[in-house]
Design a protein around this motif. Sequence first.
Motif, PDB file in Angstrom:
ATOM      1  N   GLN A   1      33.062  51.464  44.514  1.00 41.69           N
ATOM      2  CA  GLN A   1      34.490  51.733  44.681  1.00 41.69           C
ATOM      3  C   GLN A   1      34.981  51.041  45.946  1.00 41.69           C
ATOM      4  N   VAL A   2      36.114  50.409  45.810  1.00 40.99           N
ATOM      5  CA  VAL A   2      36.704  49.691  46.939  1.00 40.99           C
ATOM      6  C   VAL A   2      38.172  50.089  47.048  1.00 40.99           C
ATOM      7  N   ILE A   3      38.598  50.438  48.255  1.00 39.44           N
ATOM      8  CA  ILE A   3      40.011  50.758  48.485  1.00 39.44           C
ATOM      9  C   ILE A   3      40.647  49.592  49.227  1.00 39.44           C
ATOM     10  N   LYS A   4      41.723  49.083  48.668  1.00 40.54           N
ATOM     11  CA  LYS A   4      42.412  47.934  49.245  1.00 40.54           C
ATOM     12  C   LYS A   4      43.847  48.318  49.617  1.00 40.54           C
ATOM     13  N   GLU A   5      44.289  47.812  50.754  1.00 40.40           N
ATOM     14  CA  GLU A   5      45.673  47.997  51.189  1.00 40.40           C
ATOM     15  C   GLU A   5      46.285  46.639  51.481  1.00 40.40           C
ATOM     16  N   LYS A   6      47.598  46.551  51.228  1.00 38.95           N
ATOM     17  CA  LYS A   6      48.270  45.281  51.494  1.00 38.95           C
ATOM     18  C   LYS A   6      49.749  45.539  51.750  1.00 38.95           C
TER      19      LYS A   6
ATOM     20  N   LYS B   1      62.108  43.570  52.982  1.00 44.16           N
ATOM     21  CA  LYS B   1      61.724  44.957  53.174  1.00 44.16           C
ATOM     22  C   LYS B   1      60.258  45.093  52.771  1.00 44.16           C
ATOM     23  N   MET B   2      59.386  45.475  53.676  1.00 44.14           N
ATOM     24  CA  MET B   2      57.952  45.542  53.435  1.00 44.14           C
ATOM     25  C   MET B   2      57.502  46.990  53.307  1.00 44.14           C
ATOM     26  N   ARG B   3      56.472  47.143  52.462  1.00 45.53           N
ATOM     27  CA  ARG B   3      55.850  48.458  52.397  1.00 45.53           C
ATOM     28  C   ARG B   3      54.362  48.293  52.090  1.00 45.53           C
ATOM     29  N   THR B   4      53.598  49.283  52.416  1.00 41.37           N
ATOM     30  CA  THR B   4      52.148  49.252  52.220  1.00 41.37           C
ATOM     31  C   THR B   4      51.798  49.880  50.877  1.00 41.37           C
ATOM     32  N   VAL B   5      50.988  49.121  50.096  1.00 35.27           N
ATOM     33  CA  VAL B   5      50.523  49.655  48.812  1.00 35.27           C
ATOM     34  C   VAL B   5      49.009  49.802  48.871  1.00 35.27           C
TER      35      VAL B   5
ATOM     36  N   GLY C   1      46.163  53.265  41.244  1.00 36.76           N
ATOM     37  CA  GLY C   1      47.090  52.904  42.303  1.00 36.76           C
ATOM     38  C   GLY C   1      47.860  51.646  41.965  1.00 36.76           C
ATOM     39  N   ASP C   2      48.240  50.932  42.996  1.00 36.29           N
ATOM     40  CA  ASP C   2      49.061  49.724  42.844  1.00 36.29           C
ATOM     41  C   ASP C   2      48.157  48.493  42.914  1.00 36.29           C
ATOM     42  N   LYS C   3      47.994  47.815  41.781  1.00 39.79           N
ATOM     43  CA  LYS C   3      47.057  46.686  41.738  1.00 39.79           C
ATOM     44  C   LYS C   3      47.536  45.476  42.535  1.00 39.79           C
ATOM     45  N   ARG C   4      48.778  45.531  43.014  1.00 41.54           N
ATOM     46  CA  ARG C   4      49.258  44.429  43.844  1.00 41.54           C
ATOM     47  C   ARG C   4      48.513  44.354  45.176  1.00 41.54           C
ATOM     48  N   ALA C   5      47.768  45.387  45.506  1.00 41.67           N
ATOM     49  CA  ALA C   5      46.985  45.383  46.745  1.00 41.67           C
ATOM     50  C   ALA C   5      45.699  44.561  46.608  1.00 41.67           C
ATOM     51  N   LEU C   6      45.365  44.138  45.396  1.00 43.59           N
ATOM     52  CA  LEU C   6      44.102  43.430  45.156  1.00 43.59           C
ATOM     53  C   LEU C   6      44.246  41.924  45.347  1.00 43.59           C
ATOM     54  N   GLU C   7      43.163  41.299  45.858  1.00 43.72           N
ATOM     55  CA  GLU C   7      43.129  39.845  45.946  1.00 43.72           C
ATOM     56  C   GLU C   7      42.978  39.249  44.542  1.00 43.72           C
ATOM     57  N   ASP C   8      43.249  37.939  44.443  1.00 48.69           N
ATOM     58  CA  ASP C   8      43.219  37.274  43.136  1.00 48.69           C
ATOM     59  C   ASP C   8      41.841  37.340  42.485  1.00 48.69           C
TER      60      ASP C   8
END
Length: 394
Positions: A258-263, A292-296, A346-353
């Motif tokens: 399991q890996v938790i990613k934030e971006k 406007k930025m936010r953390t996912v 969660g929000d998959k936009r936090a993942l790298e390509d």
Amino acid sequence: MKRVILLTAIIVLNACSGVKKTQEALNTGNYSAAMNKAIKNLADNKTKKGHQEYIILLEEAFAKNTAREQQEIAFLQNDGNPANLETIYNKYLHLKQVQQRIRPLLPLYITDEGRNAEFNFVNYDNKILNTKDDLSEHLYQNALNLLTSAKYKADYRNAYEDLKYLQEINPGYRETVAKMDEAYNKGLEFVRVDIANQTQQIIPERLESELLDFNAFGIDNFWLQYHTNPLKNVKYDYAMNLDFMEINVSPERINETQVIKEKQIKDGWQYLLDDDGNVVKDSLGNKIKIDKMRTVTCKLFQFTQTKTAQIGAKVSFTDLRNGQEINSYPLSSEFLFEHIFANYQGDKRALEDDLMLYLNAREVPFPSNEQMVYDAGEDLKERLKSIVSQYQFN
């Protein structure tokens, strides 16, 4: 003007260098080299003033070469040894070939002496034919004697080489072709190929078939044949044994991580505010917009399917005439099956390509044990091919 003078000087120097090398070859008795250099230059332009020296050198080299070759031929003939016939034959051929190369250049005029260069040509045809007849009979009888008295396969191979040369210079002479076949078959060395499985695993039929496909190994040995299906009427000289000592296939495994990613991501826009909370404007009075930025956050569940296969084997060569093992070589090979897939919360936009790629994958069936062993055998085949294609028995 300077360039023209320099170019002229270079041409003159090159010409002088060519003549000098030709003269050196003549002075050291390398008449063939001297004639080759002279003929090459005269063939390009025999009337060129700078090539006059080549004519003189060719005339002298030809005369000296002819005299020396004829003296050596006479000596070898007086010796009376039939083993000299091949040398005599080749010398006559060489003398004729030199004349054939010079003939198209004639006449070659020597300006300073006011005459044509002299080349005393001789018709060697009868001498060539007579010597070829004598040489052919000598080679044929020598090969027959070897075939009759041979004790070792090397004797048959020597007979074959004599007959092969005879076929080249005098095709169809007596029973040359039939005797070549006899010498070849008796000079061959045969290798019996065996596969042994000392493991608890079954060797895939396809792998065994490909391991025994010696046609694909690129073996370049005229006097050696490998037989994977031994013949009863063949006496084998050597054995090649491929022993499978160990075949291990691991259990099928699926490991989860399991890996938790934030971006920080852009989520619309907003007006830029100053410290007092007022909207900032540009010089034209327009309100300034900013991202406007936010953390996912995304929790990735990564699954890795793995399965491995290992093969341990040995290839050995044995001399069947005395039962002694000559050489042995260990072989090992491994194959890893690995497949990664994933899902998320969660929000998959936090993942790298690179991690996003795993989301498109799904769990796949594991390869069978047979397929794993076959895949591990791919590297084994290349290693075996390398050994067999390079191995020399003697």
